[in-house]
Design an enzyme around this catalytic site. Structure first.
Site, PDB file in Angstrom:
ATOM      1  N   GLU A   1      -5.219  -4.556  10.858  1.00 21.08           N
ATOM      2  CA  GLU A   1      -4.139  -3.605  11.183  1.00 21.08           C
ATOM      3  C   GLU A   1      -4.481  -2.956  12.338  1.00 21.08           C
ATOM      4  O   GLU A   1      -4.974  -2.081  12.074  1.00 21.08           O
ATOM      5  CB  GLU A   1      -4.074  -2.690  10.033  1.00 21.08           C
ATOM      6  CG  GLU A   1      -3.880  -3.292   8.546  1.00 21.08           C
ATOM      7  CD  GLU A   1      -3.498  -2.341   7.532  1.00 21.08           C
ATOM      8  OE1 GLU A   1      -2.178  -2.452   7.047  1.00 21.08           O
ATOM      9  OE2 GLU A   1      -3.897  -1.371   7.186  1.00 21.08           O
TER      10      GLU A   1
ATOM     11  N   GLY B   1       2.717   2.334  10.609  1.00 20.55           N
ATOM     12  CA  GLY B   1       3.786   3.236  10.533  1.00 20.55           C
ATOM     13  C   GLY B   1       4.613   3.917  11.837  1.00 20.55           C
ATOM     14  O   GLY B   1       5.244   4.903  11.718  1.00 20.55           O
TER      15      GLY B   1
ATOM     16  N   HIS C   1      -9.372   1.508   5.147  1.00 21.40           N
ATOM     17  CA  HIS C   1      -7.958   1.660   5.662  1.00 21.40           C
ATOM     18  C   HIS C   1      -8.286   2.747   6.854  1.00 21.40           C
ATOM     19  O   HIS C   1      -9.033   3.482   6.582  1.00 21.40           O
ATOM     20  CB  HIS C   1      -7.006   2.066   4.678  1.00 21.40           C
ATOM     21  CG  HIS C   1      -5.663   2.068   5.142  1.00 21.40           C
ATOM     22  ND1 HIS C   1      -5.081   3.196   5.860  1.00 21.40           N
ATOM     23  CD2 HIS C   1      -4.539   1.205   4.934  1.00 21.40           C
ATOM     24  CE1 HIS C   1      -3.903   2.789   6.374  1.00 21.40           C
ATOM     25  NE2 HIS C   1      -3.568   1.773   6.018  1.00 21.40           N
TER      26      HIS C   1
ATOM     27  N   ASN D   1       0.808  -1.222   0.169  1.00 19.06           N
ATOM     28  CA  ASN D   1       0.108   0.021  -0.034  1.00 19.06           C
ATOM     29  C   ASN D   1       0.892   1.247  -0.052  1.00 19.06           C
ATOM     30  O   ASN D   1       1.489   1.678   0.971  1.00 19.06           O
ATOM     31  CB  ASN D   1      -0.864  -0.013   1.355  1.00 19.06           C
ATOM     32  CG  ASN D   1      -1.712   1.074   1.517  1.00 19.06           C
ATOM     33  OD1 ASN D   1      -1.931   2.143   0.657  1.00 19.06           O
ATOM     34  ND2 ASN D   1      -1.968   1.355   2.686  1.00 19.06           N
TER      35      ASN D   1
ATOM     36  N   SER E   1       3.527  -2.104  10.318  1.00 16.43           N
ATOM     37  CA  SER E   1       5.082  -2.045  10.748  1.00 16.43           C
ATOM     38  C   SER E   1       5.472  -3.267  10.308  1.00 16.43           C
ATOM     39  O   SER E   1       6.429  -3.880  10.849  1.00 16.43           O
ATOM     40  CB  SER E   1       5.292  -1.712  11.938  1.00 16.43           C
ATOM     41  OG  SER E   1       5.131  -0.339  12.005  1.00 16.43           O
TER      42      SER E   1
ATOM     43  N   LYS F   1       0.263   4.437  -0.168  1.00 12.67           N
ATOM     44  CA  LYS F   1      -0.414   5.465   0.179  1.00 12.67           C
ATOM     45  C   LYS F   1       0.060   6.724  -0.681  1.00 12.67           C
ATOM     46  O   LYS F   1      -0.062   6.442  -1.812  1.00 12.67           O
ATOM     47  CB  LYS F   1       0.128   5.799   1.510  1.00 12.67           C
ATOM     48  CG  LYS F   1       0.001   4.387   2.432  1.00 12.67           C
ATOM     49  CD  LYS F   1       0.304   4.555   3.952  1.00 12.67           C
ATOM     50  CE  LYS F   1       0.022   3.295   4.742  1.00 12.67           C
ATOM     51  NZ  LYS F   1       0.222   3.368   6.231  1.00 12.67           N
TER      52      LYS F   1
ATOM     53  N   GLU G   1      -6.654   4.827   7.905  1.00 13.28           N
ATOM     54  CA  GLU G   1      -6.223   6.436   7.271  1.00 13.28           C
ATOM     55  C   GLU G   1      -7.614   7.022   6.620  1.00 13.28           C
ATOM     56  O   GLU G   1      -7.814   7.975   6.919  1.00 13.28           O
ATOM     57  CB  GLU G   1      -4.895   6.668   6.641  1.00 13.28           C
ATOM     58  CG  GLU G   1      -3.906   6.282   7.288  1.00 13.28           C
ATOM     59  CD  GLU G   1      -2.552   5.629   6.791  1.00 13.28           C
ATOM     60  OE1 GLU G   1      -2.521   5.724   5.537  1.00 13.28           O
ATOM     61  OE2 GLU G   1      -1.678   5.317   7.486  1.00 13.28           O
TER      62      GLU G   1
HETATM   63  P1  PGA Z   1       2.896   0.340   7.696  1.00 13.12           P
HETATM   64  O1  PGA Z   1       1.620   0.576   6.961  1.00 13.12           O
HETATM   65  O2  PGA Z   1       3.566  -0.770   7.016  1.00 13.12           O
HETATM   66  O3  PGA Z   1       3.767   1.409   7.233  1.00 13.12           O
HETATM   67  O4  PGA Z   1       2.900   0.244   9.095  1.00 13.12           O
HETATM   68  C1  PGA Z   1       0.527  -0.291   6.892  1.00 13.12           C
HETATM   69  C2  PGA Z   1      -0.784  -0.064   6.207  1.00 13.12           C
HETATM   70  O5  PGA Z   1      -0.963   1.194   6.553  1.00 13.12           O
HETATM   71  O6  PGA Z   1      -1.439  -0.676   5.387  1.00 13.12           O
END
Ligand code: PGA
Length: 257
Positions: A167, A173, A95, A10, A214, A12, A97
């Site tokens: 998640e 992140g 997601h 992903n 992460s 983003k 976000e």
């Molecule tokens: P990350 O993001 O691997 O940077 O923690 C995962 C995600 O948001 O799908």
């Protein structure tokens, strides 16, 4: 039964169309041979067509990071499932976000899931609890409610194409990640068992569930070794060719049947 592992990057709001094409041109040959693993990249909307063209002869699939359930109309800023359908096999929805910054609701996630399935595509439905919910011991009931809401009205036939990504928001992140065992226990209780009670145990056993938050080459093996984890939804590490290729290699080594 064996479930095909799925590693999805992903990206983003990263990589311009030119950068995205350069990236997949470098990545594709490194991971082309890993046919026991489904490999997916999710560029921004503006890079989707270029990346899809660059990967036309490659086994690597493309995902959109979102899509609107209506086919067209007065929805400023939105892109429909019908519009992305020629370029993608998967669409990521729900997601955290989008839930946090764009007010994505469970109801809209469900609308999107149904539109994606109706178009013959595969939704990757992201769910997960906040740190406060986690600390309050609300993780399993909360994630279960997200799963139930996302799947409302979806027939067993459609469920075969659904991927769910668990998640924990506090792990995205942040460099913090749930231990493999803990993630597996939550995934089993909140996702696989929920799908089992909705669709029956046999169908639940076919559902592919990713862990996300992460994920890196250094912890990938720990996640892939868990019985209920079938891959990863990866942000940061998917932006680096070597890391992405290492994740696919590790997934294949652990579960590439
Ligand atoms: P990350 O993001 O691997 O940077 O923690 C995962 C995600 O948001 O799908």
């Amino acid at each position: 039964m064996a479930r095909t592992p799925i590693i999805a990057g992903n990206w983003k709001m990263n990589k311009s169309p030119d950068e995205a094409v350069a990236f997949v041109s470098e990545l594709a040959p490194k991971i082309a041979a890993y046919d026991a693993v489904d490999r997916v990249v999710a560029p921004t909307f503006v890079a989707l067509t270029a990346v899809a063209s660059a990967l036309a002869d490659s086994p690597i699939k493309v995902a959109a990071q979102d899509a609107h359930w209506e086919s067209d109309g007065a929805y400023t800023s939105q892109v429909s499932v019908a519009m992305v359908a020629p370029f993608v096999e998967y669409v990521i929805i729900g997601h955290s976000e989008c839930r946090a910054y764009l007010n994505e609701s469970d109801e809209n996630v469900n609308r999107k899931a149904r539109a994606i399935l109706a178009a013959g595509l595969k939704p990757i439905i992201a769910v997960g609890e906040s740190l406060a919910q986690n600390e309050a011991g609300e993780t399993v009931p909360f994630v279960r409610s997200q799963v139930e809401a996302a799947l409302a009205g979806i027939a067993p036939e459609g469920l075969k194409r659904v991927v769910i990504a668990y998640e924990p928001i506090w792990a995205i992140g942040t460099g913090k990640s749930a231990s493999g065992e803990l993630a597996d226990a939550i995934i089993k209780a909140a996702v696989r068992d929920t799908v089992g009670s909705l669709y029956g145990r046999e169908i639940a056993e076919t559902l592919r569930i990713q862990y996300g938050g992460s994920v890196k080459p250094g912890n990938m093996e720990e996640y892939m070794a868990q019985p209920n984890i079938d891959g990863a939804l990866v942000g940061g590490a998917s932006l680096e060719v070597e890391d992405f290729a290492a994740l696919v290699d590790i997934a294949s080594g652990v579960k590439g049947y």
